[in-house]
Design an enzyme around this catalytic site. Structure first.
Site, PDB file in Angstrom:
ATOM      1  N   SER A  99      44.704 -10.731 -24.458  1.00 30.01           N
ATOM      2  CA  SER A  99      43.344 -10.234 -24.207  1.00 30.01           C
ATOM      3  C   SER A  99      42.443 -10.770 -25.303  1.00 30.01           C
ATOM      4  O   SER A  99      42.930 -11.163 -26.379  1.00 30.01           O
ATOM      5  CB  SER A  99      43.360  -8.707 -24.255  1.00 30.01           C
ATOM      6  OG  SER A  99      42.048  -8.181 -24.285  1.00 30.01           O
ATOM      7  N   TYR A 134      45.826  -0.428 -27.744  1.00 29.78           N
ATOM      8  CA  TYR A 134      45.692  -1.655 -26.945  1.00 29.78           C
ATOM      9  C   TYR A 134      45.504  -2.869 -27.865  1.00 29.78           C
ATOM     10  O   TYR A 134      46.143  -3.902 -27.694  1.00 29.78           O
ATOM     11  CB  TYR A 134      44.496  -1.482 -26.002  1.00 29.78           C
ATOM     12  CG  TYR A 134      44.325  -2.555 -24.961  1.00 29.78           C
ATOM     13  CD1 TYR A 134      45.028  -2.507 -23.753  1.00 29.78           C
ATOM     14  CD2 TYR A 134      43.443  -3.619 -25.156  1.00 29.78           C
ATOM     15  CE1 TYR A 134      44.849  -3.486 -22.781  1.00 29.78           C
ATOM     16  CE2 TYR A 134      43.263  -4.594 -24.194  1.00 29.78           C
ATOM     17  CZ  TYR A 134      43.962  -4.522 -23.004  1.00 29.78           C
ATOM     18  OH  TYR A 134      43.785  -5.487 -22.039  1.00 29.78           O
TER      19      TYR A 134
HETATM   20  P1  NAD Z   1      45.602  -3.591 -13.236  1.00 30.08           P
HETATM   21  O1  NAD Z   1      45.577  -2.138 -13.559  1.00 30.08           O
HETATM   22  O2  NAD Z   1      44.821  -4.105 -12.074  1.00 30.08           O
HETATM   23  O3  NAD Z   1      47.098  -4.101 -13.074  1.00 30.08           O
HETATM   24  C1  NAD Z   1      48.127  -3.673 -13.923  1.00 30.08           C
HETATM   25  C2  NAD Z   1      49.454  -3.981 -13.282  1.00 30.08           C
HETATM   26  O4  NAD Z   1      50.489  -3.504 -14.155  1.00 30.08           O
HETATM   27  C3  NAD Z   1      49.649  -3.255 -11.936  1.00 30.08           C
HETATM   28  O5  NAD Z   1      50.394  -4.083 -11.072  1.00 30.08           O
HETATM   29  C4  NAD Z   1      50.472  -2.039 -12.339  1.00 30.08           C
HETATM   30  O6  NAD Z   1      51.240  -1.489 -11.262  1.00 30.08           O
HETATM   31  C5  NAD Z   1      51.353  -2.663 -13.402  1.00 30.08           C
HETATM   32  N1  NAD Z   1      51.985  -1.687 -14.275  1.00 30.08           N
HETATM   33  C6  NAD Z   1      51.416  -0.696 -15.009  1.00 30.08           C
HETATM   34  N2  NAD Z   1      52.359   0.008 -15.651  1.00 30.08           N
HETATM   35  C7  NAD Z   1      53.543  -0.555 -15.330  1.00 30.08           C
HETATM   36  C8  NAD Z   1      54.891  -0.289 -15.679  1.00 30.08           C
HETATM   37  N3  NAD Z   1      55.226   0.727 -16.497  1.00 30.08           N
HETATM   38  N4  NAD Z   1      55.863  -1.065 -15.147  1.00 30.08           N
HETATM   39  C9  NAD Z   1      55.553  -2.077 -14.308  1.00 30.08           C
HETATM   40  N5  NAD Z   1      54.302  -2.382 -13.938  1.00 30.08           N
HETATM   41  C10 NAD Z   1      53.315  -1.627 -14.449  1.00 30.08           C
HETATM   42  O7  NAD Z   1      45.145  -4.302 -14.597  1.00 30.08           O
HETATM   43  P2  NAD Z   1      44.660  -5.788 -14.913  1.00 30.08           P
HETATM   44  O8  NAD Z   1      43.273  -5.695 -15.402  1.00 30.08           O
HETATM   45  O9  NAD Z   1      45.005  -6.727 -13.827  1.00 30.08           O
HETATM   46  O10 NAD Z   1      45.546  -6.069 -16.207  1.00 30.08           O
HETATM   47  C11 NAD Z   1      46.646  -6.950 -16.220  1.00 30.08           C
HETATM   48  C12 NAD Z   1      46.872  -7.423 -17.641  1.00 30.08           C
HETATM   49  O11 NAD Z   1      45.729  -8.133 -18.090  1.00 30.08           O
HETATM   50  C13 NAD Z   1      47.088  -6.290 -18.640  1.00 30.08           C
HETATM   51  O12 NAD Z   1      48.076  -6.658 -19.569  1.00 30.08           O
HETATM   52  C14 NAD Z   1      45.740  -6.165 -19.312  1.00 30.08           C
HETATM   53  O13 NAD Z   1      45.848  -5.636 -20.589  1.00 30.08           O
HETATM   54  C15 NAD Z   1      45.302  -7.611 -19.324  1.00 30.08           C
HETATM   55  N6  NAD Z   1      43.870  -7.802 -19.481  1.00 30.08           N
HETATM   56  C16 NAD Z   1      42.995  -7.303 -18.577  1.00 30.08           C
HETATM   57  C17 NAD Z   1      41.626  -7.536 -18.775  1.00 30.08           C
HETATM   58  C18 NAD Z   1      40.605  -7.037 -17.814  1.00 30.08           C
HETATM   59  O14 NAD Z   1      39.396  -7.140 -18.144  1.00 30.08           O
HETATM   60  N7  NAD Z   1      40.961  -6.526 -16.645  1.00 30.08           N
HETATM   61  C19 NAD Z   1      41.189  -8.259 -19.881  1.00 30.08           C
HETATM   62  C20 NAD Z   1      42.127  -8.742 -20.773  1.00 30.08           C
HETATM   63  C21 NAD Z   1      43.468  -8.520 -20.568  1.00 30.08           C
END
Ligand code: NAD
Length: 273
Positions: A155, A168
């Site tokens: 991130s 985080y």
């Molecule tokens: P999201 O909530 O849409 O997806 C998260 C995914 O992780 C889902 O498929 C969920 O079921 C799964 N998950 C959660 N807990 C779990 C567990 N215990 N076991 C297995 N699967 C699990 O979120 P996103 O925004 O797509 O985030 C995905 C990644 O990207 C994360 O690591 C997040 O930190 C990172 N990220 C997101 C952003 C953003 O702006 N959305 C920015 C930077 C980094």
């Protein structure tokens, strides 16, 4: 069209015969990356909670064009035994895990003194420790087979901090450090290890934060989304899962074989400030 710009079937199916495991791929960024890898002909292991059937249907529709299979693992990324079993099952069912995308993640927003210890533990387990467990399970097979691509979804918070996100930020900085250390351990092997550092991407994880801000401030969800971008992301645009998928595909390509241990920001200028 000139020869160099023509997309051949070979280019399109760069990952044919390879297996990609994407943690947390039932939603958001993970689903976007899984679809991009499926477009390249990869077999996919989808993991995560929520509406898994819809995610599986989307990825299967793409993979079937290449005759590639798609499997699902319900492994909980907070449980080391589940994680190791997920990798072993993928290797048993598909023969290999060639591309590993450590993407599963959760968020909790609170001052450090108000942070519930069980939320801290869950964030560190899912956002950081899970990558250690997938790596230790998948790397020996990658090294033995002579190809491996590990992509850790960190991130902008792996590079800089924000208040009220201590767990985080700690997990994502840790994930960037893990990426560099393992990239060095693999430096003379055909296995590359890199991190992608997105800024804001409009997924359920971020939508929850925007909704909470709108509820607290009394302004509309749309206004809060604009404010959120304005605070951190100079492009004032959300990064998309498709853009991150395209970067993941590049990192899997032969052209990226010497890209090692980087933390590649896709953040609209957030960390350039
Ligand atoms: P999201 O909530 O849409 O997806 C998260 C995914 O992780 C889902 O498929 C969920 O079921 C799964 N998950 C959660 N807990 C779990 C567990 N215990 N076991 C297995 N699967 C699990 O979120 P996103 O925004 O797509 O985030 C995905 C990644 O990207 C994360 O690591 C997040 O930190 C990172 N990220 C997101 C952003 C953003 O702006 N959305 C920015 C930077 C980094």
């Amino acid at each position: 069209m000139s020869g160099s710009y023509q997309r051949t079937q070979k280019d399109i199916a760069m990952l044919k015969g390879k297996t990609a495991l994407v943690t947390g791929s039932t939603s958001g960024i993970g689903l976007g990356i899984a679809k991009s890898l499926a477009e390249q002909g990869a077999r996919l292991v989808i993991n995560g909670f929520g509406d898994k059937d819809a995610a599986l249907a989307e990825v299967r529709a793409i993979a079937s064009a290449h005759g590639a299979r798609v499997a699902y693992s319900g492994a909980d990324m907070s449980r080391p035994d589940d994680i190791v079993a997920m990798v072993r099952d993928a290797e048993r069912d598909f023969g290999t895990v060639d591309v590993l995308v450590n993407n599963a993640g959760i968020q909790h927003v609170a001052l450090v003194e108000d942070f519930p210890p069980e939320r801290w533990d869950a964030i560190i387990a899912i956002n950081l420790n899970s990558a250690f467990h997938t790596l230790r399970a998948a790397l020996p097979g990658m090294k033995a087979r002579g190809y491996g691509r590990v992509i850790n979804i960190a991130s902008a918070h792996g590079l800089v901090a924000s208040a009220q996100k201590s767990a985080y930020v700690a997990a994502k900085h840790g994930l960037v450090g893990l990426t560099k250390a393992v990239a060095l351990e693999c430096a003379t092997t055909p296995v590359t290890v890199n991190a992608i550092c997105p800024g804001w991407v409009l997924t359920p994880l971020v939508q929850k934060q925007i909704d909470a801000r709108a509820a607290a401030s009394g302004s509309s969800v749309a206004q809060e989304a604009v404010k959120l971008l304005g605070e951190k992301q100079p492009s004032l645009q959300f990064t998309t899962p498709e853009e991150l998928g395209a970067l993941a595909v590049f990192l899997c390509s032969p052209a990226a074989q010497n890209v090692r241990g980087v933390a590649w920001a896709v953040d609209g200028g957030w960390t350039a400030q």
